[in-house]
Scaffold this motif. Structure first.
Motif, PDB file in Angstrom:
ATOM      1  N   ARG A  36       0.438  -3.516   6.141  1.00 56.57           N
ATOM      2  CA  ARG A  36       1.751  -3.273   6.737  1.00 56.57           C
ATOM      3  C   ARG A  36       2.788  -4.112   6.005  1.00 56.57           C
ATOM      4  N   PRO A  37       3.983  -3.576   5.841  1.00 56.43           N
ATOM      5  CA  PRO A  37       5.039  -4.358   5.197  1.00 56.43           C
ATOM      6  C   PRO A  37       5.459  -5.526   6.079  1.00 56.43           C
ATOM      7  N   GLN A  38       5.776  -6.626   5.445  1.00 60.42           N
ATOM      8  CA  GLN A  38       6.214  -7.832   6.148  1.00 60.42           C
ATOM      9  C   GLN A  38       7.691  -8.057   5.869  1.00 60.42           C
ATOM     10  N   LYS A  39       8.442  -8.250   6.949  1.00 64.79           N
ATOM     11  CA  LYS A  39       9.882  -8.498   6.842  1.00 64.79           C
ATOM     12  C   LYS A  39      10.112  -9.854   6.169  1.00 64.79           C
ATOM     13  N   GLN A  40      11.148  -9.921   5.350  1.00 67.84           N
ATOM     14  CA  GLN A  40      11.532 -11.164   4.709  1.00 67.84           C
ATOM     15  C   GLN A  40      13.043 -11.161   4.540  1.00 67.84           C
ATOM     16  N   GLU A  41      13.591 -12.312   4.218  1.00 59.13           N
ATOM     17  CA  GLU A  41      15.021 -12.376   3.897  1.00 59.13           C
ATOM     18  C   GLU A  41      15.242 -11.523   2.648  1.00 59.13           C
ATOM     19  N   PRO A  42      16.352 -10.804   2.574  1.00 62.24           N
ATOM     20  CA  PRO A  42      16.608  -9.996   1.372  1.00 62.24           C
ATOM     21  C   PRO A  42      16.537 -10.840   0.105  1.00 62.24           C
ATOM     22  N   ASP A  43      15.859 -10.316  -0.898  1.00 57.42           N
ATOM     23  CA  ASP A  43      15.737 -11.025  -2.178  1.00 57.42           C
ATOM     24  C   ASP A  43      16.968 -10.737  -3.037  1.00 57.42           C
ATOM     25  N   ALA A  44      16.915 -11.112  -4.300  1.00 59.66           N
ATOM     26  CA  ALA A  44      18.058 -10.943  -5.203  1.00 59.66           C
ATOM     27  C   ALA A  44      18.459  -9.477  -5.368  1.00 59.66           C
ATOM     28  N   THR A  45      17.508  -8.566  -5.196  1.00 61.19           N
ATOM     29  CA  THR A  45      17.807  -7.140  -5.331  1.00 61.19           C
ATOM     30  C   THR A  45      18.282  -6.530  -4.016  1.00 61.19           C
ATOM     31  N   GLY A  46      18.108  -7.253  -2.908  1.00 58.98           N
ATOM     32  CA  GLY A  46      18.502  -6.745  -1.594  1.00 58.98           C
ATOM     33  C   GLY A  46      17.347  -6.208  -0.775  1.00 58.98           C
ATOM     34  N   CYS A  47      16.138  -6.226  -1.329  1.00 61.70           N
ATOM     35  CA  CYS A  47      14.971  -5.735  -0.599  1.00 61.70           C
ATOM     36  C   CYS A  47      14.566  -6.737   0.473  1.00 61.70           C
ATOM     37  N   ASN A  48      14.263  -6.234   1.685  1.00 57.00           N
ATOM     38  CA  ASN A  48      13.969  -7.121   2.819  1.00 57.00           C
ATOM     39  C   ASN A  48      12.518  -7.080   3.283  1.00 57.00           C
ATOM     40  N   TRP A  49      11.597  -6.647   2.415  1.00 55.25           N
ATOM     41  CA  TRP A  49      10.190  -6.592   2.812  1.00 55.25           C
ATOM     42  C   TRP A  49       9.287  -6.791   1.602  1.00 55.25           C
ATOM     43  N   THR A  50       8.028  -7.080   1.917  1.00 58.98           N
ATOM     44  CA  THR A  50       7.005  -7.188   0.882  1.00 58.98           C
ATOM     45  C   THR A  50       5.668  -6.759   1.471  1.00 58.98           C
ATOM     46  N   MET A  51       4.713  -6.514   0.617  1.00 61.26           N
ATOM     47  CA  MET A  51       3.337  -6.207   1.023  1.00 61.26           C
ATOM     48  C   MET A  51       2.409  -7.080   0.197  1.00 61.26           C
ATOM     49  N   LYS A  52       1.401  -7.634   0.868  1.00 58.83           N
ATOM     50  CA  LYS A  52       0.430  -8.483   0.174  1.00 58.83           C
ATOM     51  C   LYS A  52      -0.971  -8.112   0.626  1.00 58.83           C
ATOM     52  N   HIS A  53      -1.934  -8.381  -0.224  1.00 53.50           N
ATOM     53  CA  HIS A  53      -3.357  -8.231   0.102  1.00 53.50           C
ATOM     54  C   HIS A  53      -3.775  -6.776   0.288  1.00 53.50           C
ATOM     55  N   PHE A  54      -3.598  -5.984  -0.753  1.00 52.65           N
ATOM     56  CA  PHE A  54      -4.091  -4.609  -0.753  1.00 52.65           C
ATOM     57  C   PHE A  54      -5.608  -4.663  -0.826  1.00 52.65           C
ATOM     58  N   GLY A  55      -6.275  -3.851  -0.046  1.00 52.92           N
ATOM     59  CA  GLY A  55      -7.732  -3.841  -0.028  1.00 52.92           C
ATOM     60  C   GLY A  55      -8.314  -2.865  -1.034  1.00 52.92           C
ATOM     61  N   ASN A  56      -9.417  -3.233  -1.662  1.00 56.02           N
ATOM     62  CA  ASN A  56     -10.142  -2.383  -2.606  1.00 56.02           C
ATOM     63  C   ASN A  56      -9.288  -2.020  -3.825  1.00 56.02           C
ATOM     64  N   ALA A  57      -8.400  -2.940  -4.231  1.00 56.31           N
ATOM     65  CA  ALA A  57      -7.473  -2.649  -5.326  1.00 56.31           C
ATOM     66  C   ALA A  57      -7.833  -3.337  -6.633  1.00 56.31           C
ATOM     67  N   ILE A  58      -8.984  -3.988  -6.700  1.00 52.56           N
ATOM     68  CA  ILE A  58      -9.380  -4.684  -7.928  1.00 52.56           C
ATOM     69  C   ILE A  58      -9.504  -3.664  -9.062  1.00 52.56           C
ATOM     70  N   GLY A  59      -8.821  -3.968 -10.135  1.00 53.19           N
ATOM     71  CA  GLY A  59      -8.791  -3.059 -11.280  1.00 53.19           C
ATOM     72  C   GLY A  59      -7.617  -2.098 -11.240  1.00 53.19           C
ATOM     73  N   TYR A  60      -6.924  -2.038 -10.127  1.00 55.74           N
ATOM     74  CA  TYR A  60      -5.786  -1.130  -9.966  1.00 55.74           C
ATOM     75  C   TYR A  60      -4.494  -1.896  -9.680  1.00 55.74           C
ATOM     76  N   GLU A  61      -4.504  -3.200  -9.918  1.00 55.45           N
ATOM     77  CA  GLU A  61      -3.349  -4.040  -9.595  1.00 55.45           C
ATOM     78  C   GLU A  61      -2.075  -3.559 -10.294  1.00 55.45           C
ATOM     79  N   ARG A  62      -2.185  -3.141 -11.536  1.00 56.08           N
ATOM     80  CA  ARG A  62      -1.013  -2.708 -12.299  1.00 56.08           C
ATOM     81  C   ARG A  62      -0.353  -1.493 -11.650  1.00 56.08           C
ATOM     82  N   VAL A  63      -1.143  -0.481 -11.299  1.00 55.02           N
ATOM     83  CA  VAL A  63      -0.548   0.726 -10.715  1.00 55.02           C
ATOM     84  C   VAL A  63      -0.034   0.453  -9.301  1.00 55.02           C
ATOM     85  N   VAL A  64      -0.730  -0.391  -8.552  1.00 54.07           N
ATOM     86  CA  VAL A  64      -0.258  -0.760  -7.210  1.00 54.07           C
ATOM     87  C   VAL A  64       1.065  -1.499  -7.324  1.00 54.07           C
ATOM     88  N   ASP A  65       1.175  -2.421  -8.279  1.00 52.01           N
ATOM     89  CA  ASP A  65       2.425  -3.157  -8.479  1.00 52.01           C
ATOM     90  C   ASP A  65       3.573  -2.218  -8.862  1.00 52.01           C
TER      91      ASP A  65
END
Length: 92
Positions: A36-65
């Motif tokens: 689930r996305p986690q609310k955060q203070e808006p960053d330099a681009t203005g985005c106010n959320w982030t996601m961390k700890h994708f499951g079963n993503a080893i080897g796919y980090e680049r495409v997930v990013d």
């Protein structure tokens, strides 16, 4: 660019949809767990959320990013609670 606003559930679904349509992931038959996305203070681009700890993503980090970077540029997380959205459907 003005961002569209989605609640946490819709944002999670959108990121999952984008990840699971990538040819490499489809071809490998991988199911990546999208957090689930986690609310955060808006960053330099203005985005106010982030996601961390994708499951079963080893080897796919680049495409997930890449998907995450694209979604963060397009959407902001709404202040509306998902539970409140569900109740409004029933007039509560």
């Amino acid at each position: 660019m003005i961002r569209k606003t989605l609640n946490a559930s819709r944002l999670q679904e959108e990121v999952s949809r984008r990840i699971h349509r990538i040819h490499e992931i489809v071809e490998d038959g991988v199911k990546i767990r999208v957090p689930r996305p986690q609310k955060q203070e808006p960053d330099a681009t203005g985005c106010n959320w982030t996601m961390k700890h994708f499951g079963n993503a080893i080897g796919y980090e680049r495409v997930v990013d890449e998907v995450l970077r694209s979604a963060r540029a397009e959407y902001n997380l709404s202040d509306t609670d998902d539970a409140k959205d569900i109740h409004s459907l029933f007039g509560d």
